[in-house]
Design an enzyme around this catalytic site. Sequence first.
Site, PDB file in Angstrom:
ATOM      1  N   ASP A   1      74.911  36.944  98.965  1.00 22.46           N
ATOM      2  CA  ASP A   1      74.004  37.552  97.997  1.00 22.46           C
ATOM      3  C   ASP A   1      74.787  38.556  97.147  1.00 22.46           C
ATOM      4  O   ASP A   1      75.608  39.328  97.662  1.00 22.46           O
ATOM      5  CB  ASP A   1      72.848  38.247  98.718  1.00 22.46           C
ATOM      6  CG  ASP A   1      71.695  38.569  97.769  1.00 22.46           C
ATOM      7  OD1 ASP A   1      70.618  37.959  97.920  1.00 22.46           O
ATOM      8  OD2 ASP A   1      71.875  39.439  96.886  1.00 22.46           O
ATOM      9  N   ILE A   2      74.514  38.575  95.859  1.00 20.01           N
ATOM     10  CA  ILE A   2      75.239  39.438  94.929  1.00 20.01           C
ATOM     11  C   ILE A   2      74.876  40.913  95.118  1.00 20.01           C
ATOM     12  O   ILE A   2      75.631  41.801  94.718  1.00 20.01           O
ATOM     13  CB  ILE A   2      74.964  38.971  93.478  1.00 20.01           C
ATOM     14  CG1 ILE A   2      76.081  39.383  92.545  1.00 20.01           C
ATOM     15  CG2 ILE A   2      73.608  39.443  92.962  1.00 20.01           C
ATOM     16  CD1 ILE A   2      76.048  38.674  91.190  1.00 20.01           C
TER      17      ILE A   2
ATOM     18  N   ASN B   1      61.193  34.068 100.764  1.00 16.54           N
ATOM     19  CA  ASN B   1      60.101  34.587  99.955  1.00 16.54           C
ATOM     20  C   ASN B   1      59.511  33.436  99.140  1.00 16.54           C
ATOM     21  O   ASN B   1      60.246  32.644  98.559  1.00 16.54           O
ATOM     22  CB  ASN B   1      60.616  35.676  99.014  1.00 16.54           C
ATOM     23  CG  ASN B   1      61.098  36.896  99.767  1.00 16.54           C
ATOM     24  OD1 ASN B   1      60.479  37.316 100.730  1.00 16.54           O
ATOM     25  ND2 ASN B   1      62.224  37.457  99.350  1.00 16.54           N
TER      26      ASN B   1
ATOM     27  N   GLU C   1      61.913  35.914  93.542  1.00  9.25           N
ATOM     28  CA  GLU C   1      62.387  36.192  92.184  1.00  9.25           C
ATOM     29  C   GLU C   1      63.140  35.022  91.567  1.00  9.25           C
ATOM     30  O   GLU C   1      63.111  34.848  90.357  1.00  9.25           O
ATOM     31  CB  GLU C   1      63.247  37.454  92.181  1.00  9.25           C
ATOM     32  CG  GLU C   1      62.417  38.671  92.579  1.00  9.25           C
ATOM     33  CD  GLU C   1      63.086  39.995  92.288  1.00  9.25           C
ATOM     34  OE1 GLU C   1      64.317  40.014  92.238  1.00  9.25           O
ATOM     35  OE2 GLU C   1      62.348  40.974  92.120  1.00  9.25           O
ATOM     36  N   VAL C   2      63.855  34.268  92.378  1.00  3.31           N
ATOM     37  CA  VAL C   2      64.607  33.119  91.853  1.00  3.31           C
ATOM     38  C   VAL C   2      63.844  31.844  92.227  1.00  3.31           C
ATOM     39  O   VAL C   2      63.597  31.594  93.418  1.00  3.31           O
ATOM     40  CB  VAL C   2      66.041  33.087  92.419  1.00  3.31           C
ATOM     41  CG1 VAL C   2      66.782  31.860  91.904  1.00  3.31           C
ATOM     42  CG2 VAL C   2      66.800  34.359  92.043  1.00  3.31           C
TER      43      VAL C   2
ATOM     44  N   HIS D   1      65.463  29.427  98.523  1.00  7.46           N
ATOM     45  CA  HIS D   1      66.610  30.033  99.205  1.00  7.46           C
ATOM     46  C   HIS D   1      66.102  30.717 100.460  1.00  7.46           C
ATOM     47  O   HIS D   1      65.051  31.348 100.454  1.00  7.46           O
ATOM     48  CB  HIS D   1      67.352  31.023  98.303  1.00  7.46           C
ATOM     49  CG  HIS D   1      66.472  32.012  97.604  1.00  7.46           C
ATOM     50  ND1 HIS D   1      65.702  31.661  96.527  1.00  7.46           N
ATOM     51  CD2 HIS D   1      66.228  33.322  97.821  1.00  7.46           C
ATOM     52  CE1 HIS D   1      65.026  32.718  96.109  1.00  7.46           C
ATOM     53  NE2 HIS D   1      65.318  33.740  96.886  1.00  7.46           N
TER      54      HIS D   1
ATOM     55  N   HIS E   1      67.215  33.648 103.008  1.00  5.17           N
ATOM     56  CA  HIS E   1      68.119  34.772 103.228  1.00  5.17           C
ATOM     57  C   HIS E   1      68.493  34.790 104.702  1.00  5.17           C
ATOM     58  O   HIS E   1      67.612  34.697 105.573  1.00  5.17           O
ATOM     59  CB  HIS E   1      67.421  36.102 102.925  1.00  5.17           C
ATOM     60  CG  HIS E   1      66.964  36.285 101.512  1.00  5.17           C
ATOM     61  ND1 HIS E   1      67.615  37.124 100.638  1.00  5.17           N
ATOM     62  CD2 HIS E   1      65.895  35.779 100.839  1.00  5.17           C
ATOM     63  CE1 HIS E   1      66.960  37.130  99.473  1.00  5.17           C
ATOM     64  NE2 HIS E   1      65.917  36.329  99.566  1.00  5.17           N
TER      65      HIS E   1
END
Length: 125
Positions: A39-40, A97, A105-106, A110, A112
């Site tokens: 993760d960025i 999520n 958000e994306v 995904h 996590h």
Amino acid sequence: MPIDATLAYDESNIFARILRGEVPCSKVYEDDHVLAFNDINPIAPTHVLVIPKGAYVSWDDFSGRASEAEIAAFVRAIGLIAREAGAVEPGYRLLANVGTHGGQEVPHLHVHLFAGRPLGPMLAR
Ligand code: AMP
């Protein structure tokens, strides 16, 4: 800004761009069906995002439309990445999520993977 997980897949989302090689990522794992990268903006010492290579908006979309091979690869990859990170014995957390209430958000599925410290309660009270 959280997204509506029932919307059609948006080919311009950041993870689609990573999959196409248009945006770099810090790759952790890749196979025919799965890509994982750091993760960025990590919130734990280990914070990896695991994504299917197919165009799936969310867990809802993936669980409804993905093939058995894609689902098996995704689940097995997450387990493998956690083992290779040395996260099994101390423990880790998986989080996906979904949609507005989930805070997604994306708009590309995904999961996590958080590890590397005690992670506290599941949700803020
Ligand atoms: P979510 O709120 O579950 O949709 O999480 C989106 C996650 O994507 C956040 O933790 C971001 O830090 C992460 N993220 C966004 N852009 C990138 C990127 N280019 N590379 C890696 N992680 C990213």
